[in-house]
Design an enzyme around this catalytic site. Structure first.
Site, short mmCIF file in Angstrom:
data_model
loop_
_atom_site.label_atom_id
_atom_site.label_comp_id
_atom_site.label_asym_id
_atom_site.label_seq_id
_atom_site.Cartn_x
_atom_site.Cartn_y
_atom_site.Cartn_z
N ASP A 127 7.59 1.58 10.75
CA ASP A 127 6.42 2.47 10.77
C ASP A 127 6.64 3.68 11.66
O ASP A 127 5.92 4.67 11.56
CB ASP A 127 5.18 1.72 11.24
CG ASP A 127 4.80 0.66 10.22
OD1 ASP A 127 5.38 -0.44 10.26
OD2 ASP A 127 3.95 0.96 9.36
N ASN B 164 7.55 -1.75 14.01
CA ASN B 164 7.35 -2.32 12.67
C ASN B 164 6.37 -3.47 12.77
O ASN B 164 5.92 -3.84 13.87
CB ASN B 164 8.69 -2.77 12.07
CG ASN B 164 8.59 -3.03 10.58
OD1 ASN B 164 7.99 -2.23 9.86
ND2 ASN B 164 9.12 -4.13 10.10
O1 MRU Z 1 0.13 -2.98 8.14
P1 MRU Z 1 1.03 -2.47 7.06
O2 MRU Z 1 1.12 -3.37 5.88
O3 MRU Z 1 0.73 -1.04 6.69
O4 MRU Z 1 2.44 -2.45 7.76
C1 MRU Z 1 3.58 -2.10 7.08
C2 MRU Z 1 4.79 -2.54 7.75
O5 MRU Z 1 4.86 -2.74 8.93
C3 MRU Z 1 5.92 -2.72 6.84
O6 MRU Z 1 6.50 -3.91 6.93
C4 MRU Z 1 6.96 -1.73 6.86
O7 MRU Z 1 8.16 -2.19 7.27
C5 MRU Z 1 6.69 -0.43 7.35
S1 MRU Z 1 5.99 0.42 6.06
C6 MRU Z 1 7.35 0.88 5.17
#
Ligand code: MRU
Length: 370
Positions: free
Chosen positions: A246, A257
């Site tokens: 993220d 992440n």
């Molecule tokens: O809370 P989310 O579902 O938006 O979080 C997303 C993540 O953390 C994903 O696993 C991801 O690795 C990052 S988004 C590509």
């Protein structure tokens, strides 16, 4: 990517824009894997709510949604007064930015849209530039994920068992995904391998979204509970870990992440298993100096205290689902307890083997500046 609808593959992007209606079109991810449905958000406030309520989620997907949302807000402005227009755009930016704090992609995407609007001399010109920039962001997101797939595919050898966490698939982007792009590219080249999807409590993005994506593509996979990875690693049953991100700090190589990523990185290091992070350039943050400054989203306790699902009891009518979701919520935890729910964690660079970027695979401290 393709979605099987009545057995037939139909191509869909996670996020698109309907210029005639000035509306953002989103796959309703809270309904998956039980129901495939597209929703539209008629104004920027609804678009921001869709991000906050996780109708759309995943760094790249909320980045593109934010870019479209900003263009949507700009295009809804009536009149020629540039000062009032600027204020309206600023308000739109702030409302969308407040929707979710950890992923940097929405901020990068909207900053890009604002910069693209600047040369416009009239409100009308700036509105057109905003939409063109949002479309450009979404398009580049697709190309960058494809490039991640090309570079990452070489890591995937026949027969490998690969662990992934949460959903960094095409649903988390506009198409293809980051962590899943190498899987899709390797699969398309005829390589056969097996994927373990971490369930990823509390929202279960691994069990619902990643598993659904892999099933659609016919990729061999199994869901494991979040606590099973250590055991499988110890028994030599995981060869590689690929996750998304993220926010990656360009200055330090730290990776934010989904909660639980750090735990998997520690386990992988302990067992000598390569741990890769895949991300497009919009996930890079060159401003923050330390992972301690990354805003970590704290979500509602009810995500931890219970779970969403559909009834599988034959002949039993499930309670009526809420209008916003087909799934029913079941309280699991002790009724008088509450919960703490940090949504993300930060993995330090020394636990990361490499970052798969659209420009190639590099060490966390050697990210290319774009
Ligand atoms: O809370 P989310 O579902 O938006 O979080 C997303 C993540 O953390 C994903 O696993 C991801 O690795 C990052 S988004 C590509």
């Amino acid at each position: 990517m393709n979605v099987l609808i009545a057995g037939q593959p139909v191509h869909h992007r996670t996020v698109t824009f309907d210029a005639d209606r000035n509306a953002v079109r989103l796959i309703e991810q809270r309904r998956l894997p039980h129901q495939f449905r597209i929703v539209t958000t008629p104004d920027y406030r609804a678009t921001a709510r869709a991000i906050g309520e996780m109708i759309v989620r995943g760094a790249g997907a909320i980045g593109a949604t934010a870019a479209y949302g900003l263009a949507q807000g700009a295009r809804a402005f009536r009149g020629r007064d540039r000062k009032r227009f600027r204020e309206a755009v600023k308000r739109t930016f702030q409302v969308i930015h407040a929707a979710r704090p950890t992923a940097v992609d929405p901020l990068n995407a909207m900053t890009e849209v604002l910069a693209a609007m600047r040369p416009g001399e009239t409100v009308e010109e700036q509105q057109a530039l905003a939409l063109a920039a949002a479309e450009e962001f979404a398009h580049r997101n697709v190309l960058e994920c494809q490039a991640i797939g090309r570079h990452g595919a070489r890591l995937i050898k026949p027969g490998m068992r690969i662990l992934t966490h949460c959903n960094a698939g095409w649903l988390a982007f506009v198409d293809y995904g980051s962590a899943t792009a190498p899987l899709y590219a390797a699969h398309a080249r005829g390589r056969r391998f097996h994927v373990y999807c971490d369930e990823t409590r509390p929202r279960s993005q691994g069990a619902t979204l990643t598993a659904w994506e892999l099933a659609q593509e016919g990729i061999s996979h199994e869901i494991i509970v979040d606590n099973a990875a250590g055991h499988l690693m110890q028994r030599g049953e995981i060869d590689l870990v690929i996750v998304g991100s993220d926010r990656i700090l360009g200055r330090t190589g730290e990776v934010a992440n989904k909660i639980g990523t750090y735990t998997k990185a520690v386990l992988a290091a302990r067992h000598g298993i390569p741990f890769y992070v895949a991300a497009p350039f919009s996930t890079l943050d060159w401003k923050l100096k330390s992972g301690r400054h990354i805003p970590i989203e704290e979500r509602a306790p009810d995500e931890v205290l219970g779970a969403w699902g559909v009834s599988t009891t034959p002949g039993r009518r499930p309670p009526r689902p809420r209008r916003s979701s087909p799934a029913i919520y079941v309280r699991v935890a002790n009724p008088t307890s509450t919960a703490r729910n940090p949504g993300f964690d930060v993995t330090p660079p020394e636990l990361i083997t490499g970052i798969i970027t659209p420009a190639g695979i590099c060490r966390p401290g050697e990210l290319p500046k774009r």
